[in-house]
Design a protein around this motif. Structure first.
Motif, PDB file in Angstrom:
ATOM      1  N   ALA A   1      10.550 -17.458   3.063  1.00  0.00           N
ATOM      2  CA  ALA A   1       9.120 -17.605   2.861  1.00  0.00           C
ATOM      3  C   ALA A   1       8.603 -16.637   1.799  1.00  0.00           C
ATOM      4  CB  ALA A   1       8.379 -17.384   4.177  1.00  0.00           C
ATOM      5  N   ILE A   2       9.093 -15.388   1.810  1.00  0.00           N
ATOM      6  CA  ILE A   2       8.702 -14.389   0.821  1.00  0.00           C
ATOM      7  C   ILE A   2       9.991 -13.872   0.193  1.00  0.00           C
ATOM      8  CG2 ILE A   2       7.574 -12.165   0.445  1.00  0.00           C
ATOM      9  CD1 ILE A   2       5.881 -12.706   2.899  1.00  0.00           C
ATOM     10  N   PRO A   3      10.076 -13.821  -1.116  1.00  0.00           N
ATOM     11  CA  PRO A   3      11.304 -13.322  -1.745  1.00  0.00           C
ATOM     12  C   PRO A   3      11.596 -11.883  -1.316  1.00  0.00           C
ATOM     13  CG  PRO A   3       9.878 -14.367  -3.360  1.00  0.00           C
ATOM     14  CD  PRO A   3       9.103 -14.276  -2.083  1.00  0.00           C
ATOM     15  N   THR A   4      12.867 -11.551  -1.157  1.00  0.00           N
ATOM     16  CA  THR A   4      13.242 -10.228  -0.657  1.00  0.00           C
ATOM     17  C   THR A   4      12.888  -9.125  -1.638  1.00  0.00           C
ATOM     18  OG1 THR A   4      15.461 -10.576  -1.522  1.00  0.00           O
ATOM     19  CG2 THR A   4      15.105 -11.085   0.796  1.00  0.00           C
ATOM     20  N   ASP A   5      12.900  -9.389  -2.940  1.00  0.00           N
ATOM     21  CA  ASP A   5      12.536  -8.335  -3.881  1.00  0.00           C
ATOM     22  C   ASP A   5      11.050  -7.975  -3.766  1.00  0.00           C
ATOM     23  OD1 ASP A   5      11.903 -10.840  -4.837  1.00  0.00           O
ATOM     24  OD2 ASP A   5      12.152 -10.320  -6.947  1.00  0.00           O
ATOM     25  N   VAL A   6      10.217  -8.944  -3.435  1.00  0.00           N
ATOM     26  CA  VAL A   6       8.789  -8.672  -3.211  1.00  0.00           C
ATOM     27  C   VAL A   6       8.623  -7.824  -1.948  1.00  0.00           C
ATOM     28  CG1 VAL A   6       6.560  -9.724  -2.692  1.00  0.00           C
ATOM     29  CG2 VAL A   6       8.062 -10.761  -4.390  1.00  0.00           C
ATOM     30  N   LEU A   7       9.380  -8.143  -0.896  1.00  0.00           N
ATOM     31  CA  LEU A   7       9.295  -7.362   0.334  1.00  0.00           C
ATOM     32  C   LEU A   7       9.783  -5.931   0.115  1.00  0.00           C
ATOM     33  CD1 LEU A   7      10.535  -9.946   2.974  1.00  0.00           C
ATOM     34  CD2 LEU A   7       8.217  -9.122   2.621  1.00  0.00           C
ATOM     35  N   ARG A   8      10.868  -5.776  -0.647  1.00  0.00           N
ATOM     36  CA  ARG A   8      11.377  -4.420  -0.926  1.00  0.00           C
ATOM     37  C   ARG A   8      10.351  -3.606  -1.715  1.00  0.00           C
ATOM     38  NH1 ARG A   8      16.641  -6.997  -2.209  1.00  0.00           N
ATOM     39  NH2 ARG A   8      17.896  -6.738  -0.340  1.00  0.00           N
ATOM     40  N   GLN A   9       9.704  -4.222  -2.694  1.00  0.00           N
ATOM     41  CA  GLN A   9       8.703  -3.514  -3.478  1.00  0.00           C
ATOM     42  C   GLN A   9       7.497  -3.153  -2.618  1.00  0.00           C
ATOM     43  OE1 GLN A   9       8.996  -2.390  -6.616  1.00  0.00           O
ATOM     44  NE2 GLN A   9       7.059  -1.362  -6.237  1.00  0.00           N
ATOM     45  N   LEU A  10       7.074  -4.068  -1.741  1.00  0.00           N
ATOM     46  CA  LEU A  10       5.952  -3.791  -0.846  1.00  0.00           C
ATOM     47  C   LEU A  10       6.275  -2.623   0.072  1.00  0.00           C
ATOM     48  CD1 LEU A  10       3.180  -4.641   0.295  1.00  0.00           C
ATOM     49  CD2 LEU A  10       4.403  -6.188   1.827  1.00  0.00           C
ATOM     50  N   ARG A  11       7.487  -2.597   0.624  1.00  0.00           N
ATOM     51  CA  ARG A  11       7.878  -1.494   1.507  1.00  0.00           C
ATOM     52  C   ARG A  11       7.922  -0.180   0.737  1.00  0.00           C
ATOM     53  NH1 ARG A  11      12.344  -1.228   6.172  1.00  0.00           N
ATOM     54  NH2 ARG A  11      12.139   0.975   6.580  1.00  0.00           N
ATOM     55  N   ALA A  12       8.470  -0.194  -0.473  1.00  0.00           N
ATOM     56  CA  ALA A  12       8.529   1.027  -1.278  1.00  0.00           C
ATOM     57  C   ALA A  12       7.121   1.538  -1.589  1.00  0.00           C
ATOM     58  CB  ALA A  12       9.304   0.764  -2.564  1.00  0.00           C
TER      59      ALA A  12
ATOM     60  N   LEU B   1       4.356   1.024   0.190  1.00  0.00           N
ATOM     61  CA  LEU B   1       3.759   1.552   1.415  1.00  0.00           C
ATOM     62  C   LEU B   1       4.340   2.905   1.788  1.00  0.00           C
ATOM     63  CD1 LEU B   1       3.428  -1.635   3.645  1.00  0.00           C
ATOM     64  CD2 LEU B   1       1.599  -0.272   2.649  1.00  0.00           C
ATOM     65  N   GLU B   2       5.660   3.067   1.662  1.00  0.00           N
ATOM     66  CA  GLU B   2       6.267   4.354   1.991  1.00  0.00           C
ATOM     67  C   GLU B   2       5.798   5.441   1.035  1.00  0.00           C
ATOM     68  OE1 GLU B   2      10.464   3.687   2.190  1.00  0.00           O
ATOM     69  OE2 GLU B   2      10.347   2.830   4.202  1.00  0.00           O
ATOM     70  N   ALA B   3       5.601   5.106  -0.241  1.00  0.00           N
ATOM     71  CA  ALA B   3       5.080   6.086  -1.192  1.00  0.00           C
ATOM     72  C   ALA B   3       3.649   6.472  -0.838  1.00  0.00           C
ATOM     73  CB  ALA B   3       5.143   5.515  -2.610  1.00  0.00           C
ATOM     74  N   GLU B   4       2.849   5.493  -0.421  1.00  0.00           N
ATOM     75  CA  GLU B   4       1.467   5.793  -0.020  1.00  0.00           C
ATOM     76  C   GLU B   4       1.442   6.672   1.220  1.00  0.00           C
ATOM     77  OE1 GLU B   4      -2.407   3.446   1.764  1.00  0.00           O
ATOM     78  OE2 GLU B   4      -0.953   2.317   0.575  1.00  0.00           O
ATOM     79  N   TRP B   5       2.300   6.384   2.199  1.00  0.00           N
ATOM     80  CA  TRP B   5       2.343   7.201   3.421  1.00  0.00           C
ATOM     81  C   TRP B   5       2.808   8.624   3.114  1.00  0.00           C
ATOM     82  CZ3 TRP B   5       5.333   2.903   6.398  1.00  0.00           C
ATOM     83  CH2 TRP B   5       4.456   1.892   6.745  1.00  0.00           C
ATOM     84  N   ALA B   6       3.797   8.750   2.227  1.00  0.00           N
ATOM     85  CA  ALA B   6       4.274  10.079   1.861  1.00  0.00           C
ATOM     86  C   ALA B   6       3.183  10.861   1.144  1.00  0.00           C
ATOM     87  CB  ALA B   6       5.521   9.965   0.984  1.00  0.00           C
ATOM     88  N   ALA B   7       2.422  10.195   0.271  1.00  0.00           N
ATOM     89  CA  ALA B   7       1.329  10.863  -0.436  1.00  0.00           C
ATOM     90  C   ALA B   7       0.236  11.292   0.543  1.00  0.00           C
ATOM     91  CB  ALA B   7       0.750   9.936  -1.502  1.00  0.00           C
ATOM     92  N   ARG B   8      -0.065  10.461   1.530  1.00  0.00           N
ATOM     93  CA  ARG B   8      -1.093  10.824   2.517  1.00  0.00           C
ATOM     94  C   ARG B   8      -0.619  11.941   3.424  1.00  0.00           C
ATOM     95  NH1 ARG B   8      -4.215   6.167   5.425  1.00  0.00           N
ATOM     96  NH2 ARG B   8      -5.554   7.940   5.812  1.00  0.00           N
ATOM     97  N   ALA B   9       0.705  12.019   3.693  1.00  0.00           N
ATOM     98  CA  ALA B   9       1.224  13.084   4.550  1.00  0.00           C
ATOM     99  C   ALA B   9       1.123  14.436   3.863  1.00  0.00           C
ATOM    100  CB  ALA B   9       2.677  12.792   4.928  1.00  0.00           C
ATOM    101  N   ASP B  10       1.101  14.469   2.526  1.00  0.00           N
ATOM    102  CA  ASP B  10       1.014  15.715   1.773  1.00  0.00           C
ATOM    103  C   ASP B  10      -0.384  15.966   1.216  1.00  0.00           C
ATOM    104  OD1 ASP B  10       3.662  16.280   2.234  1.00  0.00           O
ATOM    105  OD2 ASP B  10       4.351  15.259   0.418  1.00  0.00           O
ATOM    106  N   ALA B  11      -1.361  15.153   1.590  1.00  0.00           N
ATOM    107  CA  ALA B  11      -2.700  15.249   1.001  1.00  0.00           C
ATOM    108  C   ALA B  11      -3.607  16.159   1.824  1.00  0.00           C
ATOM    109  CB  ALA B  11      -3.330  13.854   0.906  1.00  0.00           C
TER     110      ALA B  11
END
Length: 121
Positions: free
Chosen positions: A54-65, A67-77
């Motif tokens: 339904a959703i290409p795996t490369d799109v899912l991998r980019q979305l996860r990356a 989100l994880e970058a956003e969470w890491a930035a918020r954890a250090d903010a």
């Protein structure tokens, strides 16, 4: 010929019951096929590849990356949530350091055992 004969009085009722049960089951199956056909017309056919396609795996991998970058930035903010009340968001590592330096809250009163009591009438 034998003298034994079987009771035939309930036989027509039995056949009617089997016929009625068959009609009920057949009607339910027919109704199920009608509902399934209507659902296909309204919602379209099911995807043939399953959920993975339904959703290409490369799109899912980019979305996860992302989100994880956003969470890491918020954890250090650092940021004020409510400056008037002195509520701020601080990094997790700094919050752990402060908690270890100040100590954790303890109970002032020792816990009392729970006992059963008789209620007044």
């Amino acid at each position: 010929m034998s003298d034994h004969s079987y009771e035939r009085e309930d036989l027509p009722d039995h056949r009617r019951g089997v016929r009625d049960a068959g009609l009920i089951v057949g009607g339910l199956l027919f109704a199920g096929f009608l509902v399934a056909g209507a659902a296909v017309r309204v919602f379209g056919p099911a995807p043939s590849e399953g959920l993975e396609g339904a959703i290409p795996t490369d799109v899912l991998r980019q979305l996860r990356a992302d989100l994880e970058a956003e969470w890491a930035a918020r954890a250090d903010a650092w940021e004020w949530l409510d400056r008037g009340h002195g509520v701020a968001r601080i990094p997790v590592a700094r919050a752990a350091e402060i908690s270890l330096a100040r100590g954790f809250p303890t109970r002032r009163d020792p816990p009392r055992p729970v006992t059963a009591r008789v209620l007044p009438r």
